[in-house]
Scaffold this motif. Sequence first.
Motif, PDB file in Angstrom:
ATOM      1  N   VAL A  44      94.288  43.020  34.114  1.00  0.00           N
ATOM      2  CA  VAL A  44      94.566  43.969  33.024  1.00  0.00           C
ATOM      3  C   VAL A  44      96.080  44.124  32.848  1.00  0.00           C
ATOM      4  CG1 VAL A  44      92.410  45.215  33.375  1.00  0.00           C
ATOM      5  CG2 VAL A  44      94.476  46.020  34.530  1.00  0.00           C
ATOM      6  N   LYS A  45      96.857  43.458  33.715  1.00  0.00           N
ATOM      7  CA  LYS A  45      98.321  43.538  33.597  1.00  0.00           C
ATOM      8  C   LYS A  45      98.811  42.619  32.496  1.00  0.00           C
ATOM      9  CE  LYS A  45      99.845  44.808  38.230  1.00  0.00           C
ATOM     10  NZ  LYS A  45      99.432  43.961  39.366  1.00  0.00           N
ATOM     11  N   GLU A  46      99.746  43.118  31.701  1.00  0.00           N
ATOM     12  CA  GLU A  46     100.289  42.346  30.599  1.00  0.00           C
ATOM     13  C   GLU A  46     100.902  41.047  31.125  1.00  0.00           C
ATOM     14  OE1 GLU A  46     103.177  44.501  28.318  1.00  0.00           O
ATOM     15  OE2 GLU A  46     102.872  43.214  26.565  1.00  0.00           O
ATOM     16  N   MET A  55      93.775  40.796  29.902  1.00  0.00           N
ATOM     17  CA  MET A  55      93.010  41.604  28.943  1.00  0.00           C
ATOM     18  C   MET A  55      93.848  42.751  28.383  1.00  0.00           C
ATOM     19  SD  MET A  55      89.896  40.554  28.326  1.00  0.00           S
ATOM     20  CE  MET A  55      90.578  38.898  28.227  1.00  0.00           C
ATOM     21  N   PHE A  56      95.157  42.766  28.720  1.00  0.00           N
ATOM     22  CA  PHE A  56      96.022  43.815  28.183  1.00  0.00           C
ATOM     23  C   PHE A  56      96.061  43.711  26.659  1.00  0.00           C
ATOM     24  CE2 PHE A  56     100.068  45.586  26.848  1.00  0.00           C
ATOM     25  CZ  PHE A  56     100.121  46.767  27.572  1.00  0.00           C
ATOM     26  N   GLY A  57      95.740  44.801  25.974  1.00  0.00           N
ATOM     27  CA  GLY A  57      95.801  44.822  24.509  1.00  0.00           C
ATOM     28  C   GLY A  57      94.788  43.917  23.823  1.00  0.00           C
ATOM     29  N   VAL A  66      97.493  34.321  23.793  1.00  0.00           N
ATOM     30  CA  VAL A  66      98.401  34.677  24.879  1.00  0.00           C
ATOM     31  C   VAL A  66      99.284  33.470  25.173  1.00  0.00           C
ATOM     32  CG1 VAL A  66      98.555  35.156  27.362  1.00  0.00           C
ATOM     33  CG2 VAL A  66      96.947  36.424  25.951  1.00  0.00           C
ATOM     34  N   ALA A  67     100.591  33.665  25.101  1.00  0.00           N
ATOM     35  CA  ALA A  67     101.521  32.545  25.292  1.00  0.00           C
ATOM     36  C   ALA A  67     101.331  31.961  26.681  1.00  0.00           C
ATOM     37  CB  ALA A  67     102.955  33.044  25.121  1.00  0.00           C
ATOM     38  N   ASP A  68     101.440  30.673  26.791  1.00  0.00           N
ATOM     39  CA  ASP A  68     101.381  29.961  28.070  1.00  0.00           C
ATOM     40  C   ASP A  68     100.001  29.914  28.713  1.00  0.00           C
ATOM     41  OD1 ASP A  68     104.092  29.525  27.862  1.00  0.00           O
ATOM     42  OD2 ASP A  68     104.605  31.314  29.042  1.00  0.00           O
ATOM     43  N   PHE A  69      98.976  30.508  28.079  1.00  0.00           N
ATOM     44  CA  PHE A  69      97.653  30.365  28.678  1.00  0.00           C
ATOM     45  C   PHE A  69      96.990  29.111  28.115  1.00  0.00           C
ATOM     46  CE2 PHE A  69      93.122  30.724  29.177  1.00  0.00           C
ATOM     47  CZ  PHE A  69      93.041  31.001  30.534  1.00  0.00           C
ATOM     48  N   ASN A  70      96.378  28.349  29.006  1.00  0.00           N
ATOM     49  CA  ASN A  70      95.782  27.081  28.617  1.00  0.00           C
ATOM     50  C   ASN A  70      94.343  27.259  28.109  1.00  0.00           C
ATOM     51  OD1 ASN A  70      95.385  24.353  28.310  1.00  0.00           O
ATOM     52  ND2 ASN A  70      94.946  24.001  30.482  1.00  0.00           N
ATOM     53  N   GLU A 113      76.073  48.165  28.529  1.00  0.00           N
ATOM     54  CA  GLU A 113      77.195  47.714  29.368  1.00  0.00           C
ATOM     55  C   GLU A 113      78.330  47.184  28.494  1.00  0.00           C
ATOM     56  OE1 GLU A 113      74.920  46.244  33.428  1.00  0.00           O
ATOM     57  OE2 GLU A 113      74.886  44.943  31.685  1.00  0.00           O
ATOM     58  N   ILE A 114      77.967  46.443  27.457  1.00  0.00           N
ATOM     59  CA  ILE A 114      78.987  45.888  26.558  1.00  0.00           C
ATOM     60  C   ILE A 114      79.724  47.006  25.824  1.00  0.00           C
ATOM     61  CG2 ILE A 114      79.318  44.508  24.464  1.00  0.00           C
ATOM     62  CD1 ILE A 114      77.204  42.586  25.535  1.00  0.00           C
ATOM     63  N   ALA A 115      78.992  48.009  25.354  1.00  0.00           N
ATOM     64  CA  ALA A 115      79.635  49.130  24.649  1.00  0.00           C
ATOM     65  C   ALA A 115      80.604  49.852  25.591  1.00  0.00           C
ATOM     66  CB  ALA A 115      78.576  50.091  24.110  1.00  0.00           C
ATOM     67  N   ASP A 116      80.192  50.068  26.829  1.00  0.00           N
ATOM     68  CA  ASP A 116      81.051  50.751  27.795  1.00  0.00           C
ATOM     69  C   ASP A 116      82.283  49.898  28.124  1.00  0.00           C
ATOM     70  OD1 ASP A 116      79.205  52.757  27.791  1.00  0.00           O
ATOM     71  OD2 ASP A 116      78.384  52.320  29.776  1.00  0.00           O
ATOM     72  N   LEU A 117      82.040  48.603  28.270  1.00  0.00           N
ATOM     73  CA  LEU A 117      83.115  47.664  28.560  1.00  0.00           C
ATOM     74  C   LEU A 117      84.168  47.690  27.440  1.00  0.00           C
ATOM     75  CD1 LEU A 117      83.724  45.584  30.692  1.00  0.00           C
ATOM     76  CD2 LEU A 117      82.137  44.024  29.579  1.00  0.00           C
ATOM     77  N   ILE A 118      83.728  47.717  26.204  1.00  0.00           N
ATOM     78  CA  ILE A 118      84.671  47.718  25.087  1.00  0.00           C
ATOM     79  C   ILE A 118      85.441  49.034  25.026  1.00  0.00           C
ATOM     80  CG2 ILE A 118      84.850  47.611  22.554  1.00  0.00           C
ATOM     81  CD1 ILE A 118      82.644  45.467  22.688  1.00  0.00           C
ATOM     82  N   ALA A 119      84.763  50.136  25.380  1.00  0.00           N
ATOM     83  CA  ALA A 119      85.479  51.423  25.447  1.00  0.00           C
ATOM     84  C   ALA A 119      86.589  51.320  26.499  1.00  0.00           C
ATOM     85  CB  ALA A 119      84.508  52.549  25.780  1.00  0.00           C
ATOM     86  N   TYR A 120      86.278  50.671  27.629  1.00  0.00           N
ATOM     87  CA  TYR A 120      87.286  50.480  28.683  1.00  0.00           C
ATOM     88  C   TYR A 120      88.409  49.557  28.203  1.00  0.00           C
ATOM     89  CZ  TYR A 120      89.514  48.704  32.884  1.00  0.00           C
ATOM     90  OH  TYR A 120      90.454  48.322  33.811  1.00  0.00           O
ATOM     91  N   LEU A 121      88.032  48.425  27.608  1.00  0.00           N
ATOM     92  CA  LEU A 121      89.048  47.458  27.145  1.00  0.00           C
ATOM     93  C   LEU A 121      89.977  48.099  26.115  1.00  0.00           C
ATOM     94  CD1 LEU A 121      86.861  44.206  26.761  1.00  0.00           C
ATOM     95  CD2 LEU A 121      88.484  44.731  28.607  1.00  0.00           C
ATOM     96  N   SER A 122      89.430  49.007  25.306  1.00  0.00           N
ATOM     97  CA  SER A 122      90.247  49.682  24.283  1.00  0.00           C
ATOM     98  C   SER A 122      91.351  50.521  24.907  1.00  0.00           C
ATOM     99  CB  SER A 122      89.379  50.608  23.421  1.00  0.00           C
ATOM    100  OG  SER A 122      88.353  49.886  22.804  1.00  0.00           O
ATOM    101  N   SER A 123      91.196  50.874  26.184  1.00  0.00           N
ATOM    102  CA  SER A 123      92.209  51.727  26.818  1.00  0.00           C
ATOM    103  C   SER A 123      93.359  50.893  27.412  1.00  0.00           C
ATOM    104  CB  SER A 123      91.552  52.565  27.924  1.00  0.00           C
ATOM    105  OG  SER A 123      91.226  51.744  29.047  1.00  0.00           O
ATOM    106  N   LEU A 124      93.245  49.571  27.346  1.00  0.00           N
ATOM    107  CA  LEU A 124      94.255  48.711  27.978  1.00  0.00           C
ATOM    108  C   LEU A 124      95.383  48.347  27.008  1.00  0.00           C
ATOM    109  CD1 LEU A 124      91.817  46.216  29.762  1.00  0.00           C
ATOM    110  CD2 LEU A 124      92.869  48.281  30.715  1.00  0.00           C
ATOM    111  N   HIS A 125      96.286  49.268  26.820  1.00  0.00           N
ATOM    112  CA  HIS A 125      97.434  48.927  25.974  1.00  0.00           C
ATOM    113  C   HIS A 125      98.620  49.797  26.323  1.00  0.00           C
ATOM    114  CE1 HIS A 125      96.193  52.499  23.814  1.00  0.00           C
ATOM    115  NE2 HIS A 125      95.011  51.969  23.703  1.00  0.00           N
TER     116      HIS A 125
END
Length: 125
Positions: A44-46, A55-57, A66-70, A113-125
């Motif tokens: 989750v780190k930028e 998964m940041f942002g 994401v730059a440099d990711f293959n 689980e997917i809905a909860d996961l997306i709520a969590y992912l939305s907090s990563l910024h």
Amino acid sequence: MKKSERFLQLAMAILLGFPLLAHAADAKHGGEVYAEACADCHSVKEGKAKKGPSMFGIVGRQAGTVADFNYSDAMRQSKLSWAPDQLSAFLKAPKQKVPGTKMKLDGDLNDAEIADLIAYLSSLH
Ligand code: HEC
């Protein structure tokens, strides 16, 4: 108010309210799902890549950027933008949403689980 109007109002309240009551997305639980199903491959780190990109942002981000990711060609060329509905479809069935992706989930995630996961992912910024 006429009886019929009151009935209509009640019916609307039930119809509109029920899905929300049935499942209010829970970011805390989403974090637990993430720890189990995603964290091995996604930081989750930028800017920190593991097997998968950070998964940041992620919510709202263009897929494959994401730059440099293959990435796979499939992901880079998908032209998707990770709005919640697109993320949801991808997490439900990665290889159907992005044929040729190299991401593979261990098991199936259910809708809650997917809905909860997306709520969590939305907090990563
Ligand atoms: C076994 C490793 C692995 C696991 C587990 C995994 N991923 Fe991935 N993920 C990847 C890889 C590799 C990619 C890059 C896919 C490609 O380029 O086709 C990716 C890509 C993604 C993308 C697109 C990223 C972008 O920048 O466009 C999202 C969103 C994503 N994963 C979310 C998740 C979530 C949420 C979970 C947990 C439910 C998860 N992943 C579990 C390896 C994994």
